[in-house]
Design a protein around this motif. Structure first.
Motif, PDB file in Angstrom:
ATOM      1  N   CYS A   1       0.389   4.087   1.529  1.00  0.00           N
ATOM      2  CA  CYS A   1       0.620   4.603   2.894  1.00  0.00           C
ATOM      3  C   CYS A   1       1.824   3.925   3.540  1.00  0.00           C
ATOM      4  O   CYS A   1       2.587   4.570   4.260  1.00  0.00           O
ATOM      5  CB  CYS A   1      -0.593   4.374   3.790  1.00  0.00           C
TER       6      CYS A   1
ATOM      7  N   TYR B   1      -3.534   2.308  -4.683  1.00  0.00           N
ATOM      8  CA  TYR B   1      -3.546   1.845  -3.295  1.00  0.00           C
ATOM      9  C   TYR B   1      -2.441   0.791  -3.150  1.00  0.00           C
ATOM     10  O   TYR B   1      -1.523   0.976  -2.372  1.00  0.00           O
ATOM     11  CB  TYR B   1      -4.921   1.273  -2.977  1.00  0.00           C
TER      12      TYR B   1
ATOM     13  N   CYS C   1      -7.413   6.504   2.437  1.00  0.00           N
ATOM     14  CA  CYS C   1      -6.301   6.872   3.330  1.00  0.00           C
ATOM     15  C   CYS C   1      -5.091   7.338   2.532  1.00  0.00           C
ATOM     16  O   CYS C   1      -4.459   8.350   2.863  1.00  0.00           O
ATOM     17  CB  CYS C   1      -5.927   5.709   4.244  1.00  0.00           C
ATOM     18  N   CYS C   2      -4.780   6.599   1.451  1.00  0.00           N
ATOM     19  CA  CYS C   2      -3.590   6.956   0.676  1.00  0.00           C
ATOM     20  C   CYS C   2      -3.774   8.308  -0.026  1.00  0.00           C
ATOM     21  O   CYS C   2      -2.804   9.050  -0.198  1.00  0.00           O
ATOM     22  CB  CYS C   2      -3.267   5.879  -0.355  1.00  0.00           C
TER      23      CYS C   2
ATOM     24  N   GLU D   1       0.822  -1.210   0.000  1.00  0.00           N
ATOM     25  CA  GLU D   1       0.000   0.000   0.000  1.00  0.00           C
ATOM     26  C   GLU D   1       0.857   1.262   0.000  1.00  0.00           C
ATOM     27  O   GLU D   1       1.900   1.315   0.648  1.00  0.00           O
ATOM     28  CB  GLU D   1      -0.895  -0.054   1.254  1.00  0.00           C
TER      29      GLU D   1
HETATM   30 ZN   LIG Z   1      -3.427   4.049   2.540  1.00  0.00          ZN
END
Ligand SMILES: [Zn+2]
Length: 643
Positions: free
Chosen positions: A296, A342, A376-377, A294
């Motif tokens: 993140c 992602y 989130c990313c 991912e």
């Molecule tokens: Zn993320």
């Protein structure tokens, strides 16, 4: 001026320089400009989660991690580019938080009761304070941490916050080094007592294989994550890489300090990928190069390594930092940084909307787009490039300066106490191996200049004003201590012959310097018109990427004679260095199709065990840097006959 650890904290091996001390130049400045002209500079104009209704701007919208994540990258990007449009955008968020602290000391949207997103906002605030010296930041942090210390025993860290406690610890220690308040060390101990023991997790590693939803006890969509799932979570692991080392500053315990080596060793062995990362899609997924990691996790691993480096000071950690920063990071963005994935796959031969063999991610996970899979990313992608710039140079305890990672830049700091120093770094690294440093102290002054020699750089050489300097050894810092005067020039030469490394199923990957190379494939970018995406009137587009050329090749290379089997072609650095067209270096290598290697479940199927026999004709293949190839094969079968 760098700020050093204050007793009784352990001294660090290196110290970060305040935001703004290192400025990007050359291709790196261009890359930050691409970012500013892409999603980062515009996201708040059309993505509601960081739009004007954010809870972090006093609205009724998103009030958890997304606003702070955005700021954590927007702040350093804005100040590194000195871009008034971006600093004004960041200021709105900063001011709202500074102006709305509760009487008890809580920060952020009142409806949030989770410690976690505040940890991220504190990281943004510390950077902002370094760049501006705004006198409101430190008192706000003092009140907040006093509040946390008194409230913490009643309201302990839970869920994400308990796995990510080091993300608060870095800001607690940042403040302690500036104020010396002993209560902050009490708070550090409270966080540690409530947080996950990551050293134990890596010491007693329980996840030797690809994990599964059943094994982890995951209930997708329930919002509840069992402890096993949280400890097998890719982003939590990337954040956790710093935990023990940063904690060692408080504990003074050598085993905490050195825990990073065990963590990297088990992650590499059981989940390592050729791009420098470990798999996590979004939980540990083994070493198959068709598994994903991912975005993140990529940017958080970089942030973690930057902190571990200040504690441990080992050049091997900077090798890792570069491997991730120059490969995994650019790969996960479209060249113009208007779209991101992602999950990225080292062997990524088709990006499309369909289920894949991820552990727990959905059918959008490898699309390039605005918020594939989960947002989130989209919020967290911004910190990667700017924080890399900040970590290129660090201060040394003996009042010198260290080139920790290489890229075109300018550093301004103090050395030998009170003497101003500027160094201009001219280079096209990581695409070329020559680095030229123009050293400009305000007056002649003696100080040590440390230059990292990467572990792959056999036969590296260093000269000062044309005179060779002894002691450049791969995997170490070479220390040049002398009286420096304005106009001195250092030339570092890092020869970059191609290398062949072996991995999953004895596959081969080609590397050169810090770059990993991948097959250049024809890419057909198709807008995703249907499927799960909500139509939105925004400038970001969601893309599938389909191959227009074959990918199932094995390579005719010899690990022992890489230089003889791989040809290097250097090209000018394009406007978009991380695109197939703009790639500044290409490798030519011979290969053959491997007909039995086919698409399975939307990904490159099981990698045949090497060596692999093929009677297909020889072809000359072009490899480009991993980060430039949005479709790619990185881990190839090796063509040969079994011994
Ligand atoms: Zn993320």
């Amino acid at each position: 001026m760098p700020v050093w650890n204050r007793a009784p904290l352990k001294a660090g091996s290196l110290a970060r320089l305040p935001l703004g001390s290192v400025r990007p130049t050359g291709w790196l400045r261009r890359q930050l400009r691409i970012q500013a002209d892409g999603l980062t500079g515009h996201l708040d104009e059309f993505w509601p989660d960081v739009g004007p209704n954010s809870g972090w701007l006093g609205g009724t919208g998103e009030s958890w991690e997304r606003g702070p994540y955005f700021l954590d990258g927007l702040v350093p990007l804005a100040y590194l580019l000195d871009d008034p449009r971006l600093t004004a955008k960041a200021q709105k968020w900063i001011d709202w938080t500074l102006d709305h602290q509760s009487p008890e000391g809580w920060i952020g949207p009142p409806k949030n009761t989770d410690w976690w997103p505040n940890m991220v906002m504190l990281k943004a605030l510390t950077q902002y304070q370094e760049a501006t010296g705004d006198p409101r930041v430190i008192p706000l942090m003092q009140r907040y941490f006093a509040h946390h210390l008194s409230e913490g025993p009643r309201r302990p860290l839970h869920q994400w916050a308990s796995y990510r406690w080091a993300d608060e610890l870095v800001s607690v220690l940042w403040l302690y080094n500036r104020t010396g308040e002993p209560k902050l060390l009490e708070l550090a101990r409270l966080l540690q007592s409530q947080g996950t023991d990551w050293q134990r997790h890596f010491a007693l590693f329980e996840f030797p294989e690809k994990t599964s939803v059943e094994q982890l006890g995951l209930k997708i969509g329930s919002g509840q994550n069992p402890d096993r799932a949280m400890r097998a979570h890719g982003v939590n692991n990337a954040m956790a890489l710093k935990t023990s080392a940063v904690w060692s500053l408080v504990s003074g315990d050598r085993s905490d300090r050195d825990a990073i080596y065990r963590a990297l060793e088990v992650l590499d062995r059981h989940h390592g990928l050729p791009n420098g990362m470990f798999s996590g899609d979004e939980h540990y997924a083994g070493t198959d190069p068709s598994q994903g990691i991912e975005l993140c996790a990529v940017v958080e691993a970089l942030f973690s390594l930057q902190h571990v480096l200040t504690v441990v000071g080992d050049p091997v950690l900077a090798d890792r930092l570069e491997r991730i920063a120059f490969n995994a990071m650019p790969a996960t963005f479209s060249a113009d940084m208007w779209a991101h994935q992602y999950d990225q796959q080292p062997n990524q031969v088709l990006c499309s909307l369909r289920p894949r063999s991820w552990v727990s991610n959905g059918p959008e996970a490898n699309l390039f787009g605005l918020e594939p899979n989960f947002g989130c990313c989209t919020a967290n992608l911004h910190q990667g490039w700017p924080k890399l710039v900040q970590s290129l140079w660090m201060a040394t305890p003996d009042r010198g300066v260290a080139a920790v990672a290489y890229a075109p830049s300018e550093v301004r700091t103090m050395v030998a106490g009170e003497t101003r120093l500027a160094i201009t770094e001219e280079t096209e690294y990581p695409f070329r191996g020559e680095v030229r440093l123009k050293v400009a102290p305000e007056r002649p002054v003696e100080f040590p200049l440390l230059l990292r020699i990467p572990a792959w750089a056999e036969r590296a050489s260093v000269s000062v004003n044309g005179q060779a300097v002894e002691g450049a050894r791969a995997g170490q810092f070479v220390r040049v201590q002398r009286s420096w005067k304005p106009g001195d020039e250092v030339v570092l030469s890092l020869p970059m012959p191609p290398r062949v490394s072996t991995g999953y199923h004895d596959s081969v990957a080609i590397e050169r310097g810090p770059l990993v190379f991948a097959l250049r494939m024809g890419e057909d970018w198709k807008k995703v018109e249907s499927g799960m995406r909500k139509p939105a009137p925004h400038p970001a587009v969601d893309w599938e990427v389909h191959p227009t050329t074959p990918w199932n090749y094995g390579l005719l290379v010899s690990p022992q004679e890489a230089a003889a089997t791989v040809q290097v072609r250097e090209k000018p650095i394009g406007d978009y260095p991380f695109s197939p067209q703009g790639a500044p270096v290409e490798l030519a290598v011979k290969g053959r199709r491997v007909p039995e290697w086919t698409l399975v479940n939307g990904s490159a199927g099981p990698l045949p065990q090497s060596p692999v026999a093929s009677s297909e004709p020889d072809e000359t293949l072009t490899l480009i840097p991993y980060g430039a190839a949005k479709l790619r094969v990185t881990a190839f079968p090796r063509i040969g006959t079994r011994q």
